[in-house]
Enzyme design. Sequence first.
Site, PDB file in Angstrom:
ATOM      1  N   HIS A 141       0.850  -1.191   0.000  1.00 10.99           N
ATOM      2  CA  HIS A 141       0.000   0.000   0.000  1.00 10.99           C
ATOM      3  C   HIS A 141       0.878   1.231   0.000  1.00 10.99           C
ATOM      4  O   HIS A 141       1.943   1.223   0.629  1.00 10.99           O
ATOM      5  CB  HIS A 141      -0.917   0.010   1.243  1.00 10.99           C
ATOM      6  CG  HIS A 141      -2.083   0.908   1.082  1.00 10.99           C
ATOM      7  ND1 HIS A 141      -2.002   2.257   1.340  1.00 10.99           N
ATOM      8  CD2 HIS A 141      -3.336   0.667   0.658  1.00 10.99           C
ATOM      9  CE1 HIS A 141      -3.180   2.801   1.082  1.00 10.99           C
ATOM     10  NE2 HIS A 141      -4.004   1.870   0.665  1.00 10.99           N
ATOM     11  N   ASP A 151      -8.042  -5.122   0.034  1.00 10.64           N
ATOM     12  CA  ASP A 151      -8.568  -5.972  -1.031  1.00 10.64           C
ATOM     13  C   ASP A 151      -8.203  -7.442  -0.880  1.00 10.64           C
ATOM     14  O   ASP A 151      -8.722  -8.283  -1.606  1.00 10.64           O
ATOM     15  CB  ASP A 151      -8.059  -5.468  -2.393  1.00 10.64           C
ATOM     16  CG  ASP A 151      -8.746  -4.175  -2.784  1.00 10.64           C
ATOM     17  OD1 ASP A 151      -9.922  -4.014  -2.426  1.00 10.64           O
ATOM     18  OD2 ASP A 151      -8.102  -3.334  -3.423  1.00 10.64           O
TER      19      ASP A 151
HETATM   20  N1  ACO Z   1       4.100  -7.820  -4.869  1.00  7.54           N
HETATM   21  C1  ACO Z   1       5.453  -7.821  -5.040  1.00  7.54           C
HETATM   22  N2  ACO Z   1       6.239  -6.728  -4.902  1.00  7.54           N
HETATM   23  C2  ACO Z   1       5.628  -5.569  -4.569  1.00  7.54           C
HETATM   24  C3  ACO Z   1       4.230  -5.483  -4.364  1.00  7.54           C
HETATM   25  C4  ACO Z   1       3.462  -6.660  -4.526  1.00  7.54           C
HETATM   26  N3  ACO Z   1       2.124  -6.629  -4.355  1.00  7.54           N
HETATM   27  N4  ACO Z   1       3.900  -4.215  -4.049  1.00  7.54           N
HETATM   28  C5  ACO Z   1       5.033  -3.519  -4.050  1.00  7.54           C
HETATM   29  N5  ACO Z   1       6.096  -4.338  -4.358  1.00  7.54           N
HETATM   30  C6  ACO Z   1       7.523  -3.961  -4.389  1.00  7.54           C
HETATM   31  C7  ACO Z   1       7.852  -3.159  -5.630  1.00  7.54           C
HETATM   32  O1  ACO Z   1       8.281  -3.991  -6.696  1.00  7.54           O
HETATM   33  C8  ACO Z   1       8.963  -2.257  -5.110  1.00  7.54           C
HETATM   34  O2  ACO Z   1      10.130  -3.045  -5.016  1.00  7.54           O
HETATM   35  P1  ACO Z   1      11.592  -2.369  -5.284  1.00  7.54           P
HETATM   36  O3  ACO Z   1      11.763  -1.366  -4.186  1.00  7.54           O
HETATM   37  O4  ACO Z   1      12.522  -3.518  -5.212  1.00  7.54           O
HETATM   38  O5  ACO Z   1      11.508  -1.751  -6.656  1.00  7.54           O
HETATM   39  C9  ACO Z   1       8.524  -1.942  -3.692  1.00  7.54           C
HETATM   40  O6  ACO Z   1       7.737  -3.087  -3.281  1.00  7.54           O
HETATM   41  C10 ACO Z   1       7.702  -0.647  -3.553  1.00  7.54           C
HETATM   42  O7  ACO Z   1       6.583  -0.754  -4.418  1.00  7.54           O
HETATM   43  P2  ACO Z   1       5.986   0.447  -5.264  1.00  7.54           P
HETATM   44  O8  ACO Z   1       5.256  -0.110  -6.439  1.00  7.54           O
HETATM   45  O9  ACO Z   1       7.068   1.460  -5.520  1.00  7.54           O
HETATM   46  O10 ACO Z   1       4.986   1.068  -4.202  1.00  7.54           O
HETATM   47  P3  ACO Z   1       3.793   2.052  -4.537  1.00  7.54           P
HETATM   48  O11 ACO Z   1       3.482   2.766  -3.277  1.00  7.54           O
HETATM   49  O12 ACO Z   1       4.059   2.859  -5.755  1.00  7.54           O
HETATM   50  O13 ACO Z   1       2.564   1.051  -4.920  1.00  7.54           O
HETATM   51  C11 ACO Z   1       0.757  -0.437  -4.734  1.00  7.54           C
HETATM   52  C12 ACO Z   1       1.591   0.658  -4.038  1.00  7.54           C
HETATM   53  C13 ACO Z   1       0.289   0.053  -6.115  1.00  7.54           C
HETATM   54  C14 ACO Z   1      -0.487  -0.708  -3.887  1.00  7.54           C
HETATM   55  C15 ACO Z   1       1.622  -1.734  -4.864  1.00  7.54           C
HETATM   56  O14 ACO Z   1       1.995  -2.204  -3.591  1.00  7.54           O
HETATM   57  C16 ACO Z   1       0.907  -2.835  -5.638  1.00  7.54           C
HETATM   58  O15 ACO Z   1       0.982  -2.875  -6.878  1.00  7.54           O
HETATM   59  N6  ACO Z   1       0.180  -3.779  -4.926  1.00  7.54           N
HETATM   60  C17 ACO Z   1      -0.580  -4.806  -5.597  1.00  7.54           C
HETATM   61  C18 ACO Z   1      -1.911  -4.229  -6.091  1.00  7.54           C
HETATM   62  C19 ACO Z   1      -2.870  -3.947  -4.960  1.00  7.54           C
HETATM   63  O16 ACO Z   1      -3.090  -4.795  -4.081  1.00  7.54           O
HETATM   64  N7  ACO Z   1      -3.511  -2.766  -5.018  1.00  7.54           N
HETATM   65  C20 ACO Z   1      -4.535  -2.362  -4.042  1.00  7.54           C
HETATM   66  C21 ACO Z   1      -4.049  -1.277  -3.143  1.00  7.54           C
HETATM   67  S1  ACO Z   1      -5.270  -0.877  -1.936  1.00  7.54           S
HETATM   68  C22 ACO Z   1      -6.370   0.071  -2.769  1.00  7.54           C
HETATM   69  O17 ACO Z   1      -6.067   0.798  -3.671  1.00  7.54           O
HETATM   70  C23 ACO Z   1      -7.740  -0.019  -2.400  1.00  7.54           C
END
Ligand code: ACO
Length: 428
Positions: free
Chosen positions: A307, A364
């Site tokens: 998140h 979620d």
């Molecule tokens: N699985 C694996 N790796 C992940 C995940 C995941 N679900 N989420 C983040 N990471 C990793 C990224 O690859 C990144 O790694 P790095 O530092 O080695 O490059 C690090 O964790 C940070 O992730 P970001 O994408 O930069 O974080 P951001 O804050 O931009 O994204 C998000 C947040 C979009 C929610 C992300 O965690 C994600 O894609 N999660 C899966 C989708 C999801 O569940 N979305 C619902 C969110 S809740 C809502 O909106 C109601």
Amino acid sequence: MSSTAEIKVDGKTLELPLIEGTENEKAIDISSLRGDSGVITIDPGFKNTGSTQSAITFLDGEKGILRYRGYSIEELAEKSTFLEVSYLLIYGELPTPAQYQEFTKTITNHTLVHEDIKKILEGFPSTAHPMGVLSSLVCAQTAFYPASLDPNRAAPEVDMSIIRLLAKMPTFAAWSFKNQIGHPVNYPDNSLDYCSNFLKMMFATPAEAYEVDPVVANALDKLLILHADHEQNCSTSTVRMVGSSHASLYASISGGINALWGPLHGGANQAVIEMLENIKKDGGDTKKWMAKAKDKNDPFRLMGFGHRVYKNFDPRARIIKKAADDVLAKLGVNDPILEIAKGLEEEALNDSYFVERKLYPNVDFYSGIIYRALGIPTDMFTVMFAMGRLPGWIAQWKEMRENKEPIGRPRQVYTGYKERAYAPIDKR
Ligand code: ACO
């Protein structure tokens, strides 16, 4: 603490005001920075940028705190109802008994939609995703209520648009499902409460009697409360951004529905169930899927994990995980993907990749499992989320307009060509 911050640009020191919120959050007000120094700030994805000052929802991602208008999400989910929470978000205070009665009565009186909505619905193929249908029907309200396009309407008129939207949203949501499965739509039943009326419109058919199960209606009401607002997330920022051009409430909310649809935002609840189903079909080897999620050359992410703002736990996910156990037990549902979900969570919580990046289950991760147990089809999950988020979007839109916020218009750092001469087509 000082009330200003200093920034040095090209040897010149500038003093910028510090703003402090009621929960002691601090922000540097950079609105005069470009005028005074010629530079702007850049922050793709707004990871460190506040877009507004808001009195609606407080969230502390480090401590896992979420409060609507000062009330904790835990207490509201346990004691309140979705319509009471809607009133709280939109008007700022919990309603008195008389206000609550009037609010629910007025909403109930506006559940019916214009008959011509059915014609619009019939124009969609049955393959249409219900989120696309929902956003179209909400935007189509501008055609049925053209006065809503006037940005200078008096408060009671704006209130009427708000009531209409809250009242008709379950009708639009249920009808978008009926269109998909090719069944006749059901009209609202105003003898029922908000969630029971929605469930009846979703599941009743002319072929047999339908009784709403109160366990299902109560569980849905709780889920809607948990989704009701979440400060300046992607879809809410979209609603405020669209509304900042003085577009109508209906057009702004329609934009928010589209932003919510993506799998990185509200669409994740659908993506989680699809992922869990795939893992089950693949033999249930959670370790293999964990490895895929960590592999930077693999686009797969563990859906429902991570998140932008919660870095220890998502309080909504905690409530939902417990509710999932309760609801499945009460309904006598034994869903094998709940075990896969719990197994994945357990592994992720003990895996250094997830621990170091502070990736925890979000709202979620378990909500889809409850929706499934309630009989809601997978591609309707995000529609459920939209129904829940509606009062939050409305409250944020209203606050933005009442505070007379300026049009949203970020700047950029240009990285394209410098000026060059046009070449006629035969010379390229
Ligand atoms: N699985 C694996 N790796 C992940 C995940 C995941 N679900 N989420 C983040 N990471 C990793 C990224 O690859 C990144 O790694 P790095 O530092 O080695 O490059 C690090 O964790 C940070 O992730 P970001 O994408 O930069 O974080 P951001 O804050 O931009 O994204 C998000 C947040 C979009 C929610 C992300 O965690 C994600 O894609 N999660 C899966 C989708 C999801 O569940 N979305 C619902 C969110 S809740 C809502 O909106 C109601």
